[in-house]
Design a protein around this motif. Structure first.
Motif, PDB file in Angstrom:
ATOM      1  N   HIS A  51      50.948  46.397  38.325  1.00 26.00           N
ATOM      2  CA  HIS A  51      50.179  47.631  38.841  1.00 26.00           C
ATOM      3  C   HIS A  51      49.672  48.266  37.708  1.00 26.00           C
ATOM      4  O   HIS A  51      50.401  48.833  36.729  1.00 26.00           O
ATOM      5  CB  HIS A  51      51.218  48.548  39.406  1.00 26.00           C
ATOM      6  CG  HIS A  51      51.873  48.008  40.750  1.00 26.00           C
ATOM      7  ND1 HIS A  51      51.602  48.125  41.931  1.00 26.00           N
ATOM      8  CD2 HIS A  51      53.296  47.117  40.779  1.00 26.00           C
ATOM      9  CE1 HIS A  51      52.384  47.879  42.785  1.00 26.00           C
ATOM     10  NE2 HIS A  51      53.188  47.065  42.272  1.00 26.00           N
ATOM     11  N   PHE A  84      49.610  37.095  48.193  1.00 30.92           N
ATOM     12  CA  PHE A  84      48.733  37.119  47.041  1.00 30.92           C
ATOM     13  C   PHE A  84      48.032  35.561  46.699  1.00 30.92           C
ATOM     14  O   PHE A  84      47.181  35.414  46.380  1.00 30.92           O
ATOM     15  CB  PHE A  84      49.780  37.719  45.677  1.00 30.92           C
ATOM     16  CG  PHE A  84      49.885  39.104  45.795  1.00 30.92           C
ATOM     17  CD1 PHE A  84      49.434  39.715  46.871  1.00 30.92           C
ATOM     18  CD2 PHE A  84      50.628  39.737  44.827  1.00 30.92           C
ATOM     19  CE1 PHE A  84      49.632  41.178  46.788  1.00 30.92           C
ATOM     20  CE2 PHE A  84      50.767  40.937  44.835  1.00 30.92           C
ATOM     21  CZ  PHE A  84      50.273  41.967  45.841  1.00 30.92           C
ATOM     22  N   HIS A 127      53.056  40.719  39.788  1.00 32.46           N
ATOM     23  CA  HIS A 127      51.949  41.474  39.655  1.00 32.46           C
ATOM     24  C   HIS A 127      52.076  42.627  38.835  1.00 32.46           C
ATOM     25  O   HIS A 127      53.044  43.199  38.797  1.00 32.46           O
ATOM     26  CB  HIS A 127      51.311  41.765  40.755  1.00 32.46           C
ATOM     27  CG  HIS A 127      52.392  42.495  41.831  1.00 32.46           C
ATOM     28  ND1 HIS A 127      53.352  41.608  42.495  1.00 32.46           N
ATOM     29  CD2 HIS A 127      52.676  43.595  42.470  1.00 32.46           C
ATOM     30  CE1 HIS A 127      54.432  42.077  43.312  1.00 32.46           C
ATOM     31  NE2 HIS A 127      53.897  43.560  43.088  1.00 32.46           N
ATOM     32  N   GLY A 165      62.762  46.909  43.134  1.00 30.25           N
ATOM     33  CA  GLY A 165      61.708  47.159  43.853  1.00 30.25           C
ATOM     34  C   GLY A 165      60.315  46.290  44.211  1.00 30.25           C
ATOM     35  O   GLY A 165      59.529  46.598  44.927  1.00 30.25           O
ATOM     36  N   GLN A 166      60.592  45.112  43.832  1.00 30.49           N
ATOM     37  CA  GLN A 166      59.514  44.171  44.219  1.00 30.49           C
ATOM     38  C   GLN A 166      59.271  43.557  45.606  1.00 30.49           C
ATOM     39  O   GLN A 166      60.738  43.233  46.054  1.00 30.49           O
ATOM     40  CB  GLN A 166      59.770  42.972  43.365  1.00 30.49           C
ATOM     41  CG  GLN A 166      58.561  41.789  43.485  1.00 30.49           C
ATOM     42  CD  GLN A 166      58.794  40.522  42.590  1.00 30.49           C
ATOM     43  OE1 GLN A 166      59.830  40.417  42.042  1.00 30.49           O
ATOM     44  NE2 GLN A 166      57.609  39.797  42.553  1.00 30.49           N
ATOM     45  N   GLU A 167      58.437  43.931  46.242  1.00 28.12           N
ATOM     46  CA  GLU A 167      58.431  43.552  47.716  1.00 28.12           C
ATOM     47  C   GLU A 167      57.472  42.480  47.842  1.00 28.12           C
ATOM     48  O   GLU A 167      57.593  41.667  48.791  1.00 28.12           O
ATOM     49  CB  GLU A 167      57.506  44.689  48.421  1.00 28.12           C
ATOM     50  CG  GLU A 167      58.507  45.944  48.378  1.00 28.12           C
ATOM     51  CD  GLU A 167      57.947  47.330  49.176  1.00 28.12           C
ATOM     52  OE1 GLU A 167      56.869  47.074  49.508  1.00 28.12           O
ATOM     53  OE2 GLU A 167      58.661  48.040  49.531  1.00 28.12           O
ATOM     54  N   VAL A 168      56.429  42.174  46.833  1.00 30.95           N
ATOM     55  CA  VAL A 168      55.536  40.840  46.985  1.00 30.95           C
ATOM     56  C   VAL A 168      56.173  39.894  45.949  1.00 30.95           C
ATOM     57  O   VAL A 168      56.002  40.206  44.718  1.00 30.95           O
ATOM     58  CB  VAL A 168      54.105  41.242  47.022  1.00 30.95           C
ATOM     59  CG1 VAL A 168      53.266  39.709  46.995  1.00 30.95           C
ATOM     60  CG2 VAL A 168      53.562  42.005  48.024  1.00 30.95           C
ATOM     61  N   LEU A 170      42.136  45.290  44.052  1.00 33.06           N
ATOM     62  CA  LEU A 170      42.808  46.781  44.659  1.00 33.06           C
ATOM     63  C   LEU A 170      43.780  46.713  45.492  1.00 33.06           C
ATOM     64  O   LEU A 170      43.965  45.913  46.417  1.00 33.06           O
ATOM     65  CB  LEU A 170      41.496  47.615  45.186  1.00 33.06           C
ATOM     66  CG  LEU A 170      40.367  48.091  44.362  1.00 33.06           C
ATOM     67  CD1 LEU A 170      39.342  48.552  45.066  1.00 33.06           C
ATOM     68  CD2 LEU A 170      40.859  49.012  43.263  1.00 33.06           C
ATOM     69  N   ASP A 171      44.780  47.411  45.459  1.00 34.06           N
ATOM     70  CA  ASP A 171      46.098  47.560  45.874  1.00 34.06           C
ATOM     71  C   ASP A 171      45.598  47.987  47.197  1.00 34.06           C
ATOM     72  O   ASP A 171      45.040  49.027  47.480  1.00 34.06           O
ATOM     73  CB  ASP A 171      47.120  48.786  45.411  1.00 34.06           C
ATOM     74  CG  ASP A 171      48.478  48.286  46.065  1.00 34.06           C
ATOM     75  OD1 ASP A 171      49.529  47.874  45.285  1.00 34.06           O
ATOM     76  OD2 ASP A 171      48.819  48.618  47.111  1.00 34.06           O
ATOM     77  N   ILE A 172      46.152  47.529  48.569  1.00 32.26           N
ATOM     78  CA  ILE A 172      45.776  47.858  50.062  1.00 32.26           C
ATOM     79  C   ILE A 172      46.332  49.291  50.327  1.00 32.26           C
ATOM     80  O   ILE A 172      46.055  49.950  51.131  1.00 32.26           O
ATOM     81  CB  ILE A 172      46.300  46.813  50.801  1.00 32.26           C
ATOM     82  CG1 ILE A 172      45.600  47.096  52.280  1.00 32.26           C
ATOM     83  CG2 ILE A 172      47.992  46.920  50.899  1.00 32.26           C
ATOM     84  CD1 ILE A 172      45.915  45.711  53.063  1.00 32.26           C
ATOM     85  N   MET A 173      47.466  49.679  49.396  1.00 31.48           N
ATOM     86  CA  MET A 173      48.001  51.053  49.734  1.00 31.48           C
ATOM     87  C   MET A 173      48.289  51.855  48.308  1.00 31.48           C
ATOM     88  O   MET A 173      49.354  52.004  47.909  1.00 31.48           O
ATOM     89  CB  MET A 173      49.392  50.911  50.337  1.00 31.48           C
ATOM     90  CG  MET A 173      49.823  51.799  51.369  1.00 31.48           C
ATOM     91  SD  MET A 173      51.631  51.631  51.796  1.00 31.48           S
ATOM     92  CE  MET A 173      51.681  49.996  52.563  1.00 31.48           C
TER      93      MET A 173
HETATM   94  P1  AMP Z   1      55.548  45.731  44.637  1.00 28.22           P
HETATM   95  O1  AMP Z   1      56.544  46.713  45.544  1.00 28.22           O
HETATM   96  O2  AMP Z   1      55.631  45.983  42.975  1.00 28.22           O
HETATM   97  O3  AMP Z   1      56.000  44.277  45.031  1.00 28.22           O
HETATM   98  O4  AMP Z   1      54.206  46.153  45.016  1.00 28.22           O
HETATM   99  C1  AMP Z   1      53.745  45.231  46.055  1.00 28.22           C
HETATM  100  C2  AMP Z   1      52.029  46.005  46.202  1.00 28.22           C
HETATM  101  O5  AMP Z   1      51.153  44.964  46.700  1.00 28.22           O
HETATM  102  C3  AMP Z   1      52.275  47.342  46.728  1.00 28.22           C
HETATM  103  O6  AMP Z   1      51.478  48.231  46.049  1.00 28.22           O
HETATM  104  C4  AMP Z   1      51.439  46.933  48.099  1.00 28.22           C
HETATM  105  O7  AMP Z   1      50.720  47.988  48.659  1.00 28.22           O
HETATM  106  C5  AMP Z   1      50.457  45.691  47.566  1.00 28.22           C
HETATM  107  N1  AMP Z   1      50.226  44.897  48.699  1.00 28.22           N
HETATM  108  C6  AMP Z   1      50.704  44.337  49.755  1.00 28.22           C
HETATM  109  N2  AMP Z   1      49.865  43.456  50.228  1.00 28.22           N
HETATM  110  C7  AMP Z   1      48.653  43.661  49.999  1.00 28.22           C
HETATM  111  C8  AMP Z   1      47.195  43.049  50.264  1.00 28.22           C
HETATM  112  N3  AMP Z   1      47.192  42.347  51.184  1.00 28.22           N
HETATM  113  N4  AMP Z   1      46.110  43.579  49.549  1.00 28.22           N
HETATM  114  C9  AMP Z   1      46.272  44.207  48.464  1.00 28.22           C
HETATM  115  N5  AMP Z   1      47.555  44.782  48.174  1.00 28.22           N
HETATM  116  C10 AMP Z   1      48.722  44.575  48.785  1.00 28.22           C
END
Ligand code: AMP
Ligand code: ZN
Length: 138
Positions: A101, A5, A99, A92-95, A28-31
């Motif tokens: 959502h 990010f 952020h 559940g935070q991956e990034v 926009l979210d990539i997925m």
């Molecule tokens: P979270 O699980 O709450 O950390 O969500 C991370 C979100 O970031 C997920 O919905 C991913 O699809 C989104 N994401 C990860 N990489 C990117 C990217 N390069 N551009 C846009 N969204 C992303």
């Protein structure tokens, strides 16, 4: 710097922006869960909301609500929204960059919460009072 990010914010990685100002950006979210799923992100790198200053924290939600209105207008079949922050890995935070959502929802889209085995038991008023005491007595 390894944060995707942060890379997006400084233009070193691609994203489709919906909003940019001094404190936050939205892209926009990539997925996406559904078309229009957006992320509102503070410009400063913070892993969790605890360290955000008050103005940035409040602004994140203000921009989230503004965007929600725009997304609602754009997609006639959207009937509801989830605002979600996964604040920490175990939530559940991956990034690991804060952020919010903004998830447009439609009836039957299949997205939802998954409840664990501890869910479903009604907690008595006394137990709830004991919980409130734990939280407030400090
Ligand atoms: P979270 O699980 O709450 O950390 O969500 C991370 C979100 O970031 C997920 O919905 C991913 O699809 C989104 N994401 C990860 N990489 C990117 C990217 N390069 N551009 C846009 N969204 C992303
Ligand atoms: Zn970052």
């Amino acid at each position: 710097m390894d944060c995707i990010f942060c890379k997006i914010i400084i233009g070193k990685a691609e994203a489709v922006f919906l909003h940019e100002d001094d404190l936050v950006v939205a892209f926009l979210d990539i997925m996406p869960v559904n078309e229009g799923h957006a992320l509102v992100v503070p410009r400063e790198h913070h892993e969790r909301v605890e360290t955000l200053d008050e103005a940035t924290y409040l602004h994140l939600f203000k921009i989230g609500r503004d965007l929600m209105r725009q997304i609602q207008t754009a997609f006639a079949d959207v009937t509801a929204f989830n605002f979600i922050i996964a604040n920490g890995k175990d939530a559940g935070q991956e990034v690991p960059h804060v952020h919010l959502h903004i998830i447009p929802r439609k009836l039957g889209d299949g997205f939802g919460y998954k409840f664990g085995p501890n869910y479903g038991k009604i907690v008595s008023i006394d137990e709830r009072k004991a919980t409130a005491k734990k939280i407030l007595d400090r």
